[in-house]
Motif scaffolding. Structure first.
Motif, short mmCIF file in Angstrom:
data_model
loop_
_atom_site.label_atom_id
_atom_site.label_comp_id
_atom_site.label_asym_id
_atom_site.label_seq_id
_atom_site.Cartn_x
_atom_site.Cartn_y
_atom_site.Cartn_z
N MET A 6 15.94 -6.23 13.85
CA MET A 6 16.26 -5.21 12.85
C MET A 6 15.14 -4.16 12.80
SD MET A 6 16.89 -5.65 8.72
CE MET A 6 18.29 -6.73 9.01
N ASP A 7 15.53 -2.90 12.83
CA ASP A 7 14.54 -1.83 12.77
C ASP A 7 13.92 -1.75 11.37
OD1 ASP A 7 15.04 -1.15 15.37
OD2 ASP A 7 16.51 0.39 14.87
N ILE A 8 12.62 -1.50 11.33
CA ILE A 8 11.92 -1.34 10.06
C ILE A 8 12.15 0.07 9.53
CG2 ILE A 8 9.65 -1.28 8.95
CD1 ILE A 8 8.76 -3.45 10.87
N VAL A 9 12.44 0.18 8.25
CA VAL A 9 12.61 1.46 7.58
C VAL A 9 11.58 1.55 6.46
CG1 VAL A 9 14.12 2.89 6.16
CG2 VAL A 9 15.05 1.65 8.12
N VAL A 10 10.77 2.60 6.47
CA VAL A 10 9.77 2.81 5.44
C VAL A 10 10.22 3.95 4.52
CG1 VAL A 10 7.38 3.50 4.96
CG2 VAL A 10 7.89 1.98 6.89
N GLY A 25 16.27 -3.82 1.91
CA GLY A 25 15.25 -4.48 2.71
C GLY A 25 14.25 -3.51 3.32
N HIS A 26 14.22 -2.27 2.81
CA HIS A 26 13.27 -1.28 3.33
C HIS A 26 11.86 -1.58 2.83
CE1 HIS A 26 16.84 1.79 3.57
NE2 HIS A 26 16.95 0.80 4.45
N VAL A 27 10.88 -1.12 3.58
CA VAL A 27 9.48 -1.22 3.17
C VAL A 27 9.18 -0.05 2.23
CG1 VAL A 27 7.07 -1.16 3.95
CG2 VAL A 27 8.80 -2.37 5.31
N VAL A 28 8.85 -0.35 0.99
CA VAL A 28 8.61 0.69 -0.01
C VAL A 28 7.11 0.79 -0.29
CG1 VAL A 28 9.04 1.42 -2.40
CG2 VAL A 28 10.88 0.38 -1.04
N ILE A 86 3.58 -1.41 12.15
CA ILE A 86 4.80 -0.64 11.98
C ILE A 86 4.65 0.70 12.69
CG2 ILE A 86 6.35 0.45 10.30
CD1 ILE A 86 5.35 -1.59 8.24
N ASP A 87 5.61 1.05 13.51
CA ASP A 87 5.57 2.31 14.24
C ASP A 87 5.68 3.48 13.27
OD1 ASP A 87 7.25 4.60 15.76
OD2 ASP A 87 5.98 3.50 17.18
N SER A 88 4.94 4.55 13.54
CA SER A 88 4.95 5.72 12.66
C SER A 88 6.34 6.34 12.55
CB SER A 88 3.94 6.77 13.13
OG SER A 88 4.27 7.23 14.44
N GLY A 89 7.17 6.13 13.56
CA GLY A 89 8.53 6.64 13.52
C GLY A 89 9.43 5.93 12.53
N SER A 90 8.92 4.87 11.91
CA SER A 90 9.70 4.12 10.93
C SER A 90 9.71 4.79 9.56
CB SER A 90 9.16 2.69 10.80
OG SER A 90 9.27 1.99 12.03
N LEU A 91 8.92 5.85 9.39
CA LEU A 91 8.93 6.57 8.12
C LEU A 91 10.21 7.40 8.04
CD1 LEU A 91 7.68 7.47 5.48
CD2 LEU A 91 6.37 9.21 6.73
N LYS A 92 11.20 6.83 7.40
CA LYS A 92 12.52 7.47 7.35
C LYS A 92 12.74 8.29 6.09
CE LYS A 92 13.69 5.51 11.21
NZ LYS A 92 13.75 6.32 12.46
N TYR A 93 12.14 7.86 4.96
CA TYR A 93 12.39 8.52 3.69
C TYR A 93 11.08 8.81 2.97
CZ TYR A 93 17.09 6.60 4.42
OH TYR A 93 18.32 6.26 4.94
#
Length: 207
Positions: free
Chosen positions: A1-5, A104-107, A169-176
């Protein structure tokens, strides 16, 4: 599962008002805080004229916190965080934060707020990390200095990317990203989807 920050500014974004000044006034006491403002007024006005917000904060931090026991300030911070959590949270942004958590996002809080109250607030909100302006401590006493830079503008992105790297965590995971002021501009620009909540309420869930 891709990480979403999902990264959230706090003052004026998650909260309905600034928290830094009320917290410093709570620590110093109203009378002492007013005295600090009056005595330093010429310097404050000069710095504000030059738009040097970082220097203004550094001045107040030194005047308010220098020499105070870390434990004493920490106790006030816990009480203040509870006050913020119970009455100062902006309902639409708080609900969006909880939506991210349910997905399940990283907040992460990324804020120029001060660590003695923002870290307890992060615990109350059950976020994954708190990145903020940090007061320097030495031998259980506040020195009146900051650890590193004031966490605003480009420093927010630097702190967040550094934390993400350390967490694997990859920097590209910063989605929001969510913010409300010029100090959040770089953070908002770094995310795939950003929300400036200064003038509009959040509606529904993000695409």
């Amino acid at each position: 599962m891709d990480i979403v920050v999902a990264a959230f500014d706090v003052d004026g974004t998650l909260t309905v008002r600034d928290c830094v000044v009320p917290f410093m006034r709570r620590v110093a006491g109203t009378a002492r805080f007013a005295t600090i403002c009056l005595r330093r007024l010429p310097t404050i006005l000069r710095l504000m004229k030059n738009r040097d917000r970082d220097a203004v904060k550094a001045l107040f931090v030194r005047q308010v916190f220098e020499g105070l026991p870390v434990e004493q300030v920490g106790e006030i911070g816990v009480e203040f965080a509870a006050r913020v959590s119970e009455g100062w949270l902006r309902s639409d942004v708080a609900e969006r934060m909880r939506w991210h958590q349910r997905q399940g996002h990283v907040v992460v809080f990324v804020s120029a707020s001060l660590n003695p109250y923002l870290e307890p607030l992060g615990d109350l909100c059950e976020v994954d990390a708190v990145l903020c302006t940090t007061l320097e401590e030495r031998d259980g006493v506040h020195t009146g200095n900051l650890v590193g830079a004031n966490c605003r503008a480009a420093e927010k992105v630097s702190r967040l990317h550094s934390w993400m790297t350390g967490a694997g965590i990859d920097s590209g995971s910063l989605k929001y990203a969510y913010g409300d002021s010029a100090g959040d501009r770089e953070l908002l620009a770094a995310a795939d989807v950003s929300f400036n909540v200064r003038s509009a309420e959040l509606d529904g869930v993000p695409a």
